[in-house]
Design a protein around this motif. Structure first.
Motif, PDB file in Angstrom:
ATOM      1  N   MET B 101      36.749  30.311  32.089  1.00  0.00           N
ATOM      2  CA  MET B 101      36.258  31.598  31.464  1.00  0.00           C
ATOM      3  C   MET B 101      35.838  31.350  30.332  1.00  0.00           C
ATOM      4  SD  MET B 101      36.632  31.861  35.242  1.00  0.00           S
ATOM      5  CE  MET B 101      36.242  34.058  35.890  1.00  0.00           C
ATOM      6  N   CYS B 416      39.776  36.675  42.524  1.00  0.00           N
ATOM      7  CA  CYS B 416      40.123  35.834  41.252  1.00  0.00           C
ATOM      8  C   CYS B 416      40.951  36.214  39.886  1.00  0.00           C
ATOM      9  CB  CYS B 416      39.143  35.647  40.592  1.00  0.00           C
ATOM     10  SG  CYS B 416      39.137  34.775  38.546  1.00  0.00           S
ATOM     11  N   ARG B 417      42.025  35.651  39.279  1.00  0.00           N
ATOM     12  CA  ARG B 417      43.052  36.290  38.546  1.00  0.00           C
ATOM     13  C   ARG B 417      42.419  36.149  37.093  1.00  0.00           C
ATOM     14  NH1 ARG B 417      44.570  39.347  42.687  1.00  0.00           N
ATOM     15  NH2 ARG B 417      46.312  40.148  42.833  1.00  0.00           N
ATOM     16  N   VAL B 418      41.407  35.791  36.820  1.00  0.00           N
ATOM     17  CA  VAL B 418      40.975  34.886  35.207  1.00  0.00           C
ATOM     18  C   VAL B 418      41.798  34.219  34.717  1.00  0.00           C
ATOM     19  CG1 VAL B 418      39.054  35.768  33.197  1.00  0.00           C
ATOM     20  CG2 VAL B 418      39.772  37.835  35.468  1.00  0.00           C
ATOM     21  N   CYS B 419      42.122  33.826  35.513  1.00  0.00           N
ATOM     22  CA  CYS B 419      43.320  32.509  35.273  1.00  0.00           C
ATOM     23  C   CYS B 419      42.514  31.325  33.926  1.00  0.00           C
ATOM     24  CB  CYS B 419      44.523  31.754  36.011  1.00  0.00           C
ATOM     25  SG  CYS B 419      42.826  30.679  37.144  1.00  0.00           S
ATOM     26  N   GLY B 420      41.333  31.084  34.320  1.00  0.00           N
ATOM     27  CA  GLY B 420      41.113  30.288  33.399  1.00  0.00           C
ATOM     28  C   GLY B 420      40.671  28.935  33.886  1.00  0.00           C
ATOM     29  N   THR B 421      41.629  28.460  34.542  1.00  0.00           N
ATOM     30  CA  THR B 421      42.036  27.171  35.442  1.00  0.00           C
ATOM     31  C   THR B 421      41.100  26.284  36.383  1.00  0.00           C
ATOM     32  OG1 THR B 421      44.300  27.838  35.610  1.00  0.00           O
ATOM     33  CG2 THR B 421      43.984  26.187  35.281  1.00  0.00           C
ATOM     34  N   CYS B 422      40.326  27.086  36.157  1.00  0.00           N
ATOM     35  CA  CYS B 422      39.109  26.730  37.361  1.00  0.00           C
ATOM     36  C   CYS B 422      39.003  25.063  37.423  1.00  0.00           C
ATOM     37  CB  CYS B 422      37.567  27.671  37.506  1.00  0.00           C
ATOM     38  SG  CYS B 422      37.759  29.002  37.099  1.00  0.00           S
ATOM     39  N   CYS B 427      41.719  25.735  42.281  1.00  0.00           N
ATOM     40  CA  CYS B 427      41.857  27.461  42.801  1.00  0.00           C
ATOM     41  C   CYS B 427      42.033  28.644  44.145  1.00  0.00           C
ATOM     42  CB  CYS B 427      40.577  28.172  42.698  1.00  0.00           C
ATOM     43  SG  CYS B 427      40.457  30.362  42.367  1.00  0.00           S
ATOM     44  N   TRP B 429      43.335  30.397  45.197  1.00  0.00           N
ATOM     45  CA  TRP B 429      42.222  31.797  45.946  1.00  0.00           C
ATOM     46  C   TRP B 429      40.810  31.265  46.277  1.00  0.00           C
ATOM     47  CZ3 TRP B 429      44.520  36.525  46.153  1.00  0.00           C
ATOM     48  CH2 TRP B 429      45.052  36.192  45.119  1.00  0.00           C
ATOM     49  N   ILE B 431      37.764  29.928  45.598  1.00  0.00           N
ATOM     50  CA  ILE B 431      36.743  30.325  44.704  1.00  0.00           C
ATOM     51  C   ILE B 431      36.494  29.317  43.842  1.00  0.00           C
ATOM     52  CG2 ILE B 431      36.110  31.015  42.987  1.00  0.00           C
ATOM     53  CD1 ILE B 431      37.990  33.468  43.802  1.00  0.00           C
ATOM     54  N   ALA B 432      36.857  28.749  42.652  1.00  0.00           N
ATOM     55  CA  ALA B 432      36.693  27.007  41.986  1.00  0.00           C
ATOM     56  C   ALA B 432      37.687  26.569  42.480  1.00  0.00           C
ATOM     57  CB  ALA B 432      37.064  27.727  41.178  1.00  0.00           C
TER      58      ALA B 432
HETATM   59  S1  SF4 Z   1      40.855  28.848  39.504  1.00  0.00           S
HETATM   60 FE1  SF4 Z   1      40.246  30.569  40.900  1.00  0.00          FE
HETATM   61  S2  SF4 Z   1      41.520  32.576  40.497  1.00  0.00           S
HETATM   62 FE2  SF4 Z   1      41.683  30.853  38.795  1.00  0.00          FE
HETATM   63  S3  SF4 Z   1      40.077  32.142  36.829  1.00  0.00           S
HETATM   64 FE3  SF4 Z   1      39.026  30.525  38.796  1.00  0.00          FE
HETATM   65  S4  SF4 Z   1      38.382  31.047  40.134  1.00  0.00           S
HETATM   66 FE4  SF4 Z   1      39.479  32.767  39.001  1.00  0.00          FE
END
Ligand code: SF4
Ligand code: SF4
Lengths: 245, 504
Positions: B101, B416-422, B427, B429, B431-432
């Protein structure tokens, strides 16, 4: 009967339009006369057609091209075969920098020399394999970031070993064959010498034969020499570079 | 000294009074935080938690809570816990720290210190319910003058050839997030949303999966330094083509998709072998000058019959205005400027947090430079990098942007919770990630609606803000710095932004 197009004083866009129109009409032989610096010839062109370029084409000859054969009677400029997908480019002369840049399939033959960054980031995928064959010499960064395909550098008029720096830096797929010796200090990060066996010689034979067919040289003499084969240390050059936050 | 164990980042607890032992948290956490012990559900490894909140969202009993940094370090203004932990990490590994992120440093937001105007008494505000608000925007070259001709029948005909433009019904587009960086379901959801809202999205540098072909008229195809997935069909499919030179999250460096994420489908779409790293070099190796850039712009146009606008995306860096002025002369139709808060799946932390400049200053400087040089009509300007809401979008336009790209905001709309671990590729959710069971969690229809809702909502808010300021067409908002005031911004920055201070 081939379609002749006089390129004298014609901008590249109308020139390419004439080529496209002819290809769309089913023409399989096109001759472009008096080409002088027009870029993008056969750019994105799809089809089975042979285009003869008489003169000196400009940059990005055959970029994104899929299928055609382009034969240049003259030198070529920057990046012939750039991001090309299929087809053949034959250059009766030398070519500039970034020849076959990011090329994905097809073949590029250059009779004489090429500039810097030849075959940079060439890549292969399934049946799609790009080949770059150069009769003369190449400058630095040959095969840099290479991800697939084959570069064959014949150095027909060279004396001494290949001494250009940055050879195959960051290579993670494909291979580079150089006729003769290569100075150790040329090999860049990620590039390693691989053994050159008889089966490798057999693999490059068709390329040498094709080169000789276009430009008239002695297959046996060229193939007989010693070759240096360079390949990737790993297909995952960055795997050990990072730690998680 | 053992530097292997640093204090917990997140402490997860389950309230045993509330828990009904349904096990959903175990199923939903791909990091293995929870475990069943006897007939109880316990937090086995709090250390594995990334604060993605998937368990919290799925728990039917609101039994789970997550607390950040439950253990205090001795407080120190310079040696923050993050500074210390980065050192422990690198002392142990000797490696570059990879992060996800956008910029995570607590730097002040310039957007938050820019205030919008509204009408009072004189020059009354416009009610968007009553009056039509013109938000439609055309992206691409505009002629500096128009020539007309009178035909034999006496009609007037336009003589000037108009370059192809993209028409958008809202100034909000979705930026480039590649298949590989995000899942196919995530891309499909975004594609449905832009289709629904009359805008566009970027493919990223990952080619175009066949499932996206039905939406291709709404896709901007990207050509980046790796040229992954780029062939003539891909170029012809897109509504526009974007050359990616740089990215706000990691200006000056290339990208690389680790081999683990290159499965069969990603491999096919990118046109590279399965399991091999997809490496995008730092520069395009056929572009070493502005002339070379012009050559690629023209090559792309020539290959596609001059029917498509070509955008050039750069990271907002120190000399962004001069660079954009060069791009305006390269034949490009739009310049995308990506600020230092731009998101990414993975970037070296040192780049993410320290390289580049804020989008607010970059957009203003670019717009100003292009106007000074009389070439503003040659390119549209698209702002991106950390836009969080309709106010940010409105302010970006008032600072000179024609339109914006959102990225993270669209992902947040999908969960996405912007956890920054993509960069872990897990992920929760969907997503990533490319892991099929995780991807299946994201329903493209439902999340497409959520993203469309977000774009609708922001678009309505932008009309309301414009109406309040007495503006009924987005063209009158663009570059209209008179409708902005700086609050607690220094003189130098006010000058760059060309904005007056509050009260002035
Ligand atoms: S791993 Fe998923 S939830 Fe976490 S920041 Fe990335 S897209 Fe968002
Ligand atoms: S999801 Fe909630 S209720 Fe279900 S086991 Fe986990 S903590 Fe208990």
């Amino acid at each position: 009967m081939a379609t002749h197009i006089d390129a004298a004083g014609v901008h590249y866009t109308p020139l390419n339009q004439q080529v496209r129109t002819a290809v769309a009409a089913g023409e399989t032989e096109i001759v472009l006369d008096h080409v002088l610096g027009q870029r993008f010839i056969a750019d994105g062109l799809v089809g089975e057609v042979t285009i003869t370029v008489n003169g000196v084409p400009g940059g990005d000859l055959g970029m994104f091209m899929r299928g055609p054969t382009v034969v240049v009677h003259g030198n070529a400029e920057h990046a012939p075969g750039n991001t090309m997908e299929a087809g053949t480019i034959v250059i009766h002369g030398s070519a500039g920098d970034a020849v076959a840049h990011s090329m994905r399939g097809g073949k590029v033959f250059v009779r004489d020399d090429i500039g810097y960054r030849g075959g940079i980031h060439m890549k292969a995928y399934h049946e799609k394999r790009p080949y770059l064959v150069v009769g003369g010499d190449a400058r630095s960064f040959l095969g840099e970031h290479m991800a697939g395909g084959t570069i064959l550098l014949l150095r027909l008029n060279a004396t001494g070993s290949f001494a250009e720096r940055g050879l195959a830096s960051g290579i993670h797929g494909g291979e580079v064959f150089i006729r003769g010796e290569v100075d150790d200090r040329c090999l860049a990060v990620g590039a390693v010498r691989m053994p050159f066996e008889e089966e490798d010689r057999a693999r490059i034979r068709p390329l040498v034969e094709e080169y000789c067919r276009y430009f008239g040289a002695d297959v046996g003499a060229i193939l007989a020499g010693e070759y240096t084969r360079i390949g990737p240390e790993s297909t995952r050059p960055f795997a050990g570079k990072y730690t998680w936050e | 000294m053992t530097i292997g164990s640093v204090p917990l980042r997140y402490k997860v607890t389950i309230d045993p009074e509330r828990c009904m032992e349904c096990g959903r948290c175990i199923e939903n956490c791909p990091y293995g935080t929870f475990r069943k012990e006897g007939d109880r559900i316990i937090v086995a490894v709090s250390r594995n938690c990334t604060a993605c909140h998937r368990c919290i969202a799925m728990c039917p009993r609101d039994a789970i809570s997550v607390v950040e940094r439950p253990v205090d370090y001795r407080s120190h203004p310079l040696w923050t816990p993050e500074a210390r932990e980065a050192i422990y990490n690198q002392a142990r590994t000797g490696k570059i720290i990879l992060a996800g992120m956008g910029n995570a440093l607590p730097l002040p937001s310039i957007f938050d210190r820019l205030l919008l105007d509204a009408c009072q008494v004189t020059n009354p505000s416009i009610d968007p319910l009553r009056e039509p608000m013109e938000l439609r925007t055309y992206l691409g070259k505009k002629p500096s003058k128009l020539a007309f001709r009178r035909t034999e029948t006496g009609d007037v005909e336009l003589e000037t050839k108009i370059a192809p433009n993209l028409m958008i019904e809202t100034p909000i587009m979705i930026g480039h997030m590649s298949y590989g960086a995000i899942s196919l379901n995530a891309q499909l959801a975004l594609a449905r949303a832009v289709h629904e809202t009359g805008t566009f999205m970027g493919t990223g540098e990952g080619g175009m999966h066949p499932d996206l072909h039905p939406y291709q008229d709404r896709l901007i195809v990207q050509v980046a330094s790796g040229r992954f997935g780029v062939d003539i069909d891909y170029l012809n499919r897109g509504a526009a083509i974007e050359i990616k030179i740089g990215q706000g999250a990691k200006p000056g460096i290339g990208g690389h998709l680790p081999g683990e994420k290159v499965g069969p489908d990603v491999s096919r779409t990118r046109m590279i072998p399965e399991g091999s790293d997809a490496i995008s070099p730092a520069p395009h190796h056929d572009i070493y000058s502005i002339e070379d850039l012009a050559q690629l712009v023209r090559s792309l146009k020539e290959a596609t019959g001059w029917r498509k606008p070509v955008f050039v995306k750069i990271a907002a860096v120190h000399n962004v205005a001069a660079i954009a002025a060069g791009i305006a002369r390269s034949g490009a139709d739009a310049v995308v400027v990506d600020g230092f808060r731009g998101g990414t799946g993975a970037a070296p932390k040192v780049f993410r947090d320290h390289v580049g400049i804020p989008i607010e200053a970059a957009i203003s400087a670019v717009d100003q430079k292009l106007r000074d040089q009389g070439v503003r009509n040659e390119v549209s300007v698209i702002a991106s990098g950390g836009l969080r809401n309709a106010a940010d979008v409105t302010k970006a336009i008032a600072l000179g942007a024609d339109a914006v790209y959102i990225g993270t905001a669209a992902l947040v709309a999908m969960g996405c919770r912007v956890c920054g671990t993509c960069y872990r590729g897990l992920c929760p959710w969907g997503i990533a990630t490319q892991r099929p069971d995780l991807v299946a969690r994201l329903d493209p229809v439902l999340e497409g609606e959520h993203v469309a809702n977000l774009i609708h909502a922001w678009t309505m808010e932008i009309s309301e803000l414009m109406g309040a300021a007495g503006i009924n067409a987005i063209e009158s908002l663009r570059g209209n710095r008179d409708r902005l005031r700086g609050y607690m911004l220094d003189e130098g920055l006010l000058q760059v932004l060309d904005v007056r201070t509050v009260g002035a």
